[in-house]
Design an enzyme around this catalytic site. Structure first.
Site, PDB file in Angstrom:
ATOM      1  N   HIS A  30       0.842  -1.197   0.000  1.00  0.00           N
ATOM      2  CA  HIS A  30       0.000   0.000   0.000  1.00  0.00           C
ATOM      3  C   HIS A  30       0.879   1.249   0.000  1.00  0.00           C
ATOM      4  O   HIS A  30       2.080   1.159   0.258  1.00  0.00           O
ATOM      5  CB  HIS A  30      -0.884   0.038   1.252  1.00  0.00           C
ATOM      6  CG  HIS A  30      -1.792  -1.131   1.409  1.00  0.00           C
ATOM      7  ND1 HIS A  30      -2.968  -1.268   0.710  1.00  0.00           N
ATOM      8  CD2 HIS A  30      -1.693  -2.238   2.186  1.00  0.00           C
ATOM      9  CE1 HIS A  30      -3.564  -2.401   1.055  1.00  0.00           C
ATOM     10  NE2 HIS A  30      -2.805  -3.018   1.943  1.00  0.00           N
ATOM     11  N   CYS A  86      -4.435   5.583  -0.572  1.00  0.00           N
ATOM     12  CA  CYS A  86      -3.487   4.573  -1.044  1.00  0.00           C
ATOM     13  C   CYS A  86      -3.593   4.555  -2.571  1.00  0.00           C
ATOM     14  O   CYS A  86      -4.689   4.333  -3.104  1.00  0.00           O
ATOM     15  CB  CYS A  86      -3.854   3.220  -0.447  1.00  0.00           C
ATOM     16  SG  CYS A  86      -3.001   1.839  -1.236  1.00  0.00           S
ATOM     17  N   HIS A  89      -5.110   1.461  -4.340  1.00  0.00           N
ATOM     18  CA  HIS A  89      -6.469   1.095  -3.920  1.00  0.00           C
ATOM     19  C   HIS A  89      -7.389   2.293  -3.743  1.00  0.00           C
ATOM     20  O   HIS A  89      -8.421   2.204  -3.070  1.00  0.00           O
ATOM     21  CB  HIS A  89      -6.392   0.271  -2.614  1.00  0.00           C
ATOM     22  CG  HIS A  89      -5.478  -0.911  -2.749  1.00  0.00           C
ATOM     23  ND1 HIS A  89      -4.367  -1.106  -1.966  1.00  0.00           N
ATOM     24  CD2 HIS A  89      -5.499  -1.921  -3.659  1.00  0.00           C
ATOM     25  CE1 HIS A  89      -3.743  -2.204  -2.369  1.00  0.00           C
ATOM     26  NE2 HIS A  89      -4.403  -2.718  -3.387  1.00  0.00           N
ATOM     27  N   MET A  94      -9.839   3.294  -0.541  1.00  0.00           N
ATOM     28  CA  MET A  94      -8.859   3.247   0.547  1.00  0.00           C
ATOM     29  C   MET A  94      -8.330   4.658   0.801  1.00  0.00           C
ATOM     30  O   MET A  94      -7.325   5.074   0.234  1.00  0.00           O
ATOM     31  CB  MET A  94      -7.720   2.275   0.215  1.00  0.00           C
ATOM     32  CG  MET A  94      -6.800   2.022   1.392  1.00  0.00           C
ATOM     33  SD  MET A  94      -5.664   0.657   1.089  1.00  0.00           S
ATOM     34  CE  MET A  94      -4.706   0.747   2.609  1.00  0.00           C
TER      35      MET A  94
HETATM   36 CU   LIG Z   1      -3.781   0.017  -0.450  1.00  0.00          CU
END
Ligand SMILES: [Cu+2]
Length: 101
Positions: A30, A86, A89, A94
Site C-alpha cells: 500500500h 493509497c 487502492h 482506501m
Molecule cells: Cu492500499
C-alpha cells in the site's frame, strides 16, 4: 484483516507536533499519499516514498509502496484536516483522514 483495503482507524485525531505511524498489517503493498488539495495551505506535503507532490507520488508509485510488515511515519506540524489515500487502492475507497488539533 489481511487483504482489507482500509486505513484503520479511517479518521485519526492527534495534537499538533505528534507523529502518526502507519503499519502495513495486510499481506499486500500500500501507499500513504496525501491529497495535495486536502491538506492545510501551510502544511508540508507528505507521502510514503518521500515525494514532494501528489503528481510525483502517482508517477513513481512503486517507490512509495509500503511492504507488508513495514511502516511509514509523518509528523504533523500544522493544525487542520489532512486527506490521504493509497494509490493502488484509491478506486476501492482506501482513503483516510488525520485531524490535527
Ligand atoms: Cu492500499
Amino acid at each position: 484483516m489481511p487483504g482489507d483495503l482500509t486505513f484503520e482507524p479511517k479518521t485519526a485525531t492527534i495534537e499538533t507536533g505528534e507523529t502518526v505511524r502507519w503499519t502495513n498489517e495486510s499481506d499486500i503493498e500500500h501507499t500513504v499519499t496525501a491529497y495535495e488539495d486536502e491538506i492545510p495551505d501551510e502544511a508540508t506535503y507528505f507521502a510514503s516514498g518521500g515525494f514532494e507532490s501528489e503528481r510525483a507520488a502517482r508517477n513513481r508509485v512503486t517507490e512509495g509502496l509500503i511492504a507488508p510488515g513495514e511502516n511509514y511515519e509523518h509528523t504533523f506540524e500544522e493544525p487542520g484536516t489532512y486527506g490521504y489515500f493509497c494509490i493502488p487502492h484509491e478506486g476501492s475507497g482506501m482513503v483516510g483522514t488525520v485531524r490535527v488539533k
